[in-house]
Scaffold this active site. Structure first.
Site, PDB file in Angstrom:
ATOM      1  N   GLY A   5       0.817  -1.225   0.000  1.00 13.06           N
ATOM      2  CA  GLY A   5       0.000   0.000   0.000  1.00 13.06           C
ATOM      3  C   GLY A   5       0.841   1.260   0.000  1.00 13.06           C
ATOM      4  N   CYS A   6       1.898   1.258   0.780  1.00 11.51           N
ATOM      5  CA  CYS A   6       2.759   2.440   0.869  1.00 11.51           C
ATOM      6  C   CYS A   6       3.498   2.684  -0.439  1.00 11.51           C
ATOM      7  CB  CYS A   6       3.740   2.294   2.031  1.00 11.51           C
ATOM      8  SG  CYS A   6       2.892   2.199   3.625  1.00 11.51           S
TER       9      CYS A   6
END
Length: 154
Positions: free
Chosen positions: A43-44
């Site tokens: 996600g990051c």
């Protein structure tokens, strides 16, 4: 936690090259201050790459993008190099800045509880005032949402 309309808490943190970066040095510019849980996680990475891919639009409008996590300088450097991130990543290893912004605390992921960062973004105007807070972040579309919030997209 600071609210919309309040002055953004000031800070100085090391970036991925070991340089000290202060929020104050960007007074007079719009700033995207985004907190994210961990370098080089799915996600990051999507979130960082969305900012990377729109970096030209941010530069064109004079908007500074600053990413903050609890990772150290070496981790940030590797992450930035791997994904060719053209903006600054800041190392909040003591989580003092994250606490000041109300993003550090108990998190839960895959049924496990731990102390860490919530994914949250603060838009700061030229006077250092918070003009918008994103509590819920769609990592793939976030950069576009931020540009729209600044009235600069599409």
């Amino acid at each position: 936690m600071p609210d919309v309309g309040s002055l953004a808490p000031t800070f100085t943190l090391p970036d991925m090259r070991g340089n000290q970066v202060s929020l104050e040095q960007f007074r007079g510019q719009k700033v995207v201050l985004y907190f994210y849980p961990k370098d080089d996680t799915p996600g990051c990475t999507k979130e960082a790459c969305s900012f990377r891919d729109a970096h030209g639009a941010y530069q064109e409008k004079g908007i500074v993008v600053l990413g903050v996590s609890l990772d150290d300088e070496a981790s940030h450097r590797a992450f930035a190099e791997k994904y060719q991130l053209p903006f600054t990543l800041l190392a909040d290893t003591s989580h003092t800045v994250s606490e000041a912004y109300g993003v550090y605390g108990e998190q839960e992921w895959q049924g496990k509880k731990f102390m860490g960062l919530a994914r949250k973004t603060f838009l700061i105007d030229e006077q250092g005032v918070i003009v918008k807070i994103f509590d819920k972040v769609n990592v793939e579309a976030h950069s576009q949402e931020v540009l729209e919030a600044f009235g600069l997209a599409g």
